[in-house]
Design a protein around this motif. Structure first.
Motif, PDB file in Angstrom:
ATOM      1  N   ALA A  26       3.427   6.750  -8.787  1.00 22.60           N
ATOM      2  CA  ALA A  26       4.763   7.022  -9.605  1.00 22.60           C
ATOM      3  C   ALA A  26       5.444   5.729  -9.449  1.00 22.60           C
ATOM      4  CB  ALA A  26       5.315   8.304  -9.313  1.00 22.60           C
ATOM      5  N   ASP A  27       6.560   5.595 -10.373  1.00 19.68           N
ATOM      6  CA  ASP A  27       7.553   4.834 -10.330  1.00 19.68           C
ATOM      7  C   ASP A  27       8.849   5.588  -9.410  1.00 19.68           C
ATOM      8  OD1 ASP A  27      10.217   3.303 -10.894  1.00 19.68           O
ATOM      9  OD2 ASP A  27       9.859   3.547 -13.144  1.00 19.68           O
ATOM     10  N   SER A  28       9.183   4.511  -8.182  1.00 21.41           N
ATOM     11  CA  SER A  28      10.148   5.342  -7.601  1.00 21.41           C
ATOM     12  C   SER A  28      11.242   5.662  -7.958  1.00 21.41           C
ATOM     13  CB  SER A  28      10.211   4.435  -6.296  1.00 21.41           C
ATOM     14  OG  SER A  28       8.733   4.425  -5.522  1.00 21.41           O
ATOM     15  N   ALA A  29      11.665   5.221  -9.171  1.00 24.37           N
ATOM     16  CA  ALA A  29      13.149   5.455  -9.680  1.00 24.37           C
ATOM     17  C   ALA A  29      13.160   6.922 -10.113  1.00 24.37           C
ATOM     18  CB  ALA A  29      13.201   4.801 -11.011  1.00 24.37           C
ATOM     19  N   VAL A  69       9.426  14.975  -2.753  1.00 31.00           N
ATOM     20  CA  VAL A  69       8.324  14.655  -3.608  1.00 31.00           C
ATOM     21  C   VAL A  69       6.954  15.076  -3.137  1.00 31.00           C
ATOM     22  CG1 VAL A  69       9.710  13.144  -4.931  1.00 31.00           C
ATOM     23  CG2 VAL A  69       8.126  12.295  -3.120  1.00 31.00           C
ATOM     24  N   GLY A  70       7.042  15.362  -1.664  1.00 31.45           N
ATOM     25  CA  GLY A  70       5.711  15.764  -1.081  1.00 31.45           C
ATOM     26  C   GLY A  70       5.099  14.574  -0.783  1.00 31.45           C
ATOM     27  N   VAL A  71       3.770  14.660  -0.151  1.00 36.53           N
ATOM     28  CA  VAL A  71       3.180  13.564   0.546  1.00 36.53           C
ATOM     29  C   VAL A  71       1.938  13.548  -0.056  1.00 36.53           C
ATOM     30  CG1 VAL A  71       2.194  12.457   2.719  1.00 36.53           C
ATOM     31  CG2 VAL A  71       4.506  13.603   2.710  1.00 36.53           C
ATOM     32  N   ASP A  72       1.575  12.367  -1.080  1.00 36.41           N
ATOM     33  CA  ASP A  72       0.277  12.356  -1.396  1.00 36.41           C
ATOM     34  C   ASP A  72      -0.026  13.394  -2.563  1.00 36.41           C
ATOM     35  OD1 ASP A  72      -0.525  10.274   0.036  1.00 36.41           O
ATOM     36  OD2 ASP A  72      -1.376  11.296   1.844  1.00 36.41           O
ATOM     37  N   GLU A  73       0.910  13.716  -3.101  1.00 38.38           N
ATOM     38  CA  GLU A  73       0.766  14.914  -4.133  1.00 38.38           C
ATOM     39  C   GLU A  73       0.176  14.197  -5.542  1.00 38.38           C
ATOM     40  OE1 GLU A  73       1.484  17.921  -4.070  1.00 38.38           O
ATOM     41  OE2 GLU A  73       1.980  17.993  -2.141  1.00 38.38           O
ATOM     42  N   PRO A  74      -0.626  14.778  -6.437  1.00 42.55           N
ATOM     43  CA  PRO A  74      -1.445  14.128  -7.348  1.00 42.55           C
ATOM     44  C   PRO A  74      -0.401  13.809  -8.455  1.00 42.55           C
ATOM     45  CG  PRO A  74      -2.499  16.115  -6.967  1.00 42.55           C
ATOM     46  CD  PRO A  74      -1.286  16.202  -5.936  1.00 42.55           C
ATOM     47  N   ALA A  92       0.698  -1.183   0.140  1.00 46.01           N
ATOM     48  CA  ALA A  92      -0.033   0.108  -0.002  1.00 46.01           C
ATOM     49  C   ALA A  92       0.777   1.239  -0.069  1.00 46.01           C
ATOM     50  CB  ALA A  92      -0.804   0.057   1.215  1.00 46.01           C
ATOM     51  N   GLY A  93       0.515   2.084  -0.761  1.00 45.39           N
ATOM     52  CA  GLY A  93       1.087   3.370  -0.883  1.00 45.39           C
ATOM     53  C   GLY A  93       0.766   4.213  -1.795  1.00 45.39           C
ATOM     54  N   HIS A  94       0.922   5.605  -1.849  1.00 45.79           N
ATOM     55  CA  HIS A  94       0.462   6.567  -2.870  1.00 45.79           C
ATOM     56  C   HIS A  94       1.355   6.313  -4.129  1.00 45.79           C
ATOM     57  CE1 HIS A  94      -1.046  10.447  -4.255  1.00 45.79           C
ATOM     58  NE2 HIS A  94       0.255  10.796  -4.580  1.00 45.79           N
ATOM     59  N   SER A  95       2.576   6.177  -4.006  1.00 40.96           N
ATOM     60  CA  SER A  95       3.343   5.809  -5.363  1.00 40.96           C
ATOM     61  C   SER A  95       3.410   4.359  -5.696  1.00 40.96           C
ATOM     62  CB  SER A  95       4.884   6.448  -5.214  1.00 40.96           C
ATOM     63  OG  SER A  95       5.568   5.369  -4.173  1.00 40.96           O
TER      64      SER A  95
END
Length: 164
Positions: free
Chosen positions: A72-75, A62-67, A33-36
C-alpha cells in the motif's frame, strides 16, 4: 495544543522494490523492506499524529501485515490518521520530519518530499519540514543496513470542539 513524536525504521530490501520516502520514489536507490511501501517518513508522521492525541500508533490504525495493506501507498495511512484526528476535532498545525540515511544522498529530493508530504497531510507547504542527515557511519543507518525517520507534529483542537 499537543505535540506528537513518531519514529520509524526499515531495513533495506533484498528484492528489487523502489525506495519511497515522503511519498516520493527515489530513482536508482535500493528500496526498504516492509509490508506496505515501507515509507519511513510517512510512517513516522502517522505515529506522531496518532501519538499527539493518544490514539495509539500506525499498527493499531492499519493493522500489521493485513492483506489489504500489502504494498500500500503510505499516503493512504496518512489519510486514515487525518480522518481519525478530524473526527475527534483535531487539526495539524505543522510537521517536522528528519530522515536518517547514510545512502542515498537525499538533498536533491527534499523539495519533492516536502510537497508530497504536505499534499498527503492536506497542509500548506510552509507548515511541513523534511530534512535529511547521516549518522556519520555509526549504527544501523551508518552501516547501510536501513533508513530511519523521526517526526514531530503540533496539533490543535478545532474551535468549538470540547475535549473527548
Amino acid at each position: 495544543m499537543r505535540i506528537g513524536q513518531g519514529v520509524d525504521v526499515h531495513a533495506f530490501a533484498t528484492d528489487d522494490r523502489p525506495l519511497v520516502l515522503g511519498g516520493v520514489v527515489i530513482p536508482g536507490a535500493t528500496g526498504l523492506a516492509g509490508h506496505s511501501d515501507a515509507d519511513v517518513v510517512l510512517h513516522a508522521v502517522v505515529d506522531a499524529l496518532l501519538g499527539a492525541v493518544a490514539m495509539g500508533d500506525i499498527g493499531g490504525l492499519v493493522g500489521v501485515d493485513e492483506p489489504e495493506t500489502k504494498g500500500a501507498d503510505s499516503a493512504t495511512f496518512v489519510a486514515r490518521a487525518r480522518e481519525r484526528l478530524a473526527a475527534e476535532g483535531w487539526r495539524t498545525v505543522n510537521v517536522d520530519a528528519t530522515v536518517l540515511a547514510q545512502q542515498p544522498r537525499l538533498a536533491a529530493h527534499i523539495p519533492s518530499m516536502r510537497r508530497a508530504t504536505a499534499e498527503a497531510l492536506g497542509m500548506p507547504l510552509d507548515a511541513v519540514s523534511v530534512k535529511a542527515t547521516t549518522t556519520d557511519r555509526l549504527g544501523l543507518v551508518g552501516r547501510g543496513e536501513g533508513i530511519a525517520c523521526t517526526a514531530v507534529v503540533l496539533v490543535e483542537r478545532l474551535p468549538g470542539r470540547a475535549p473527548g
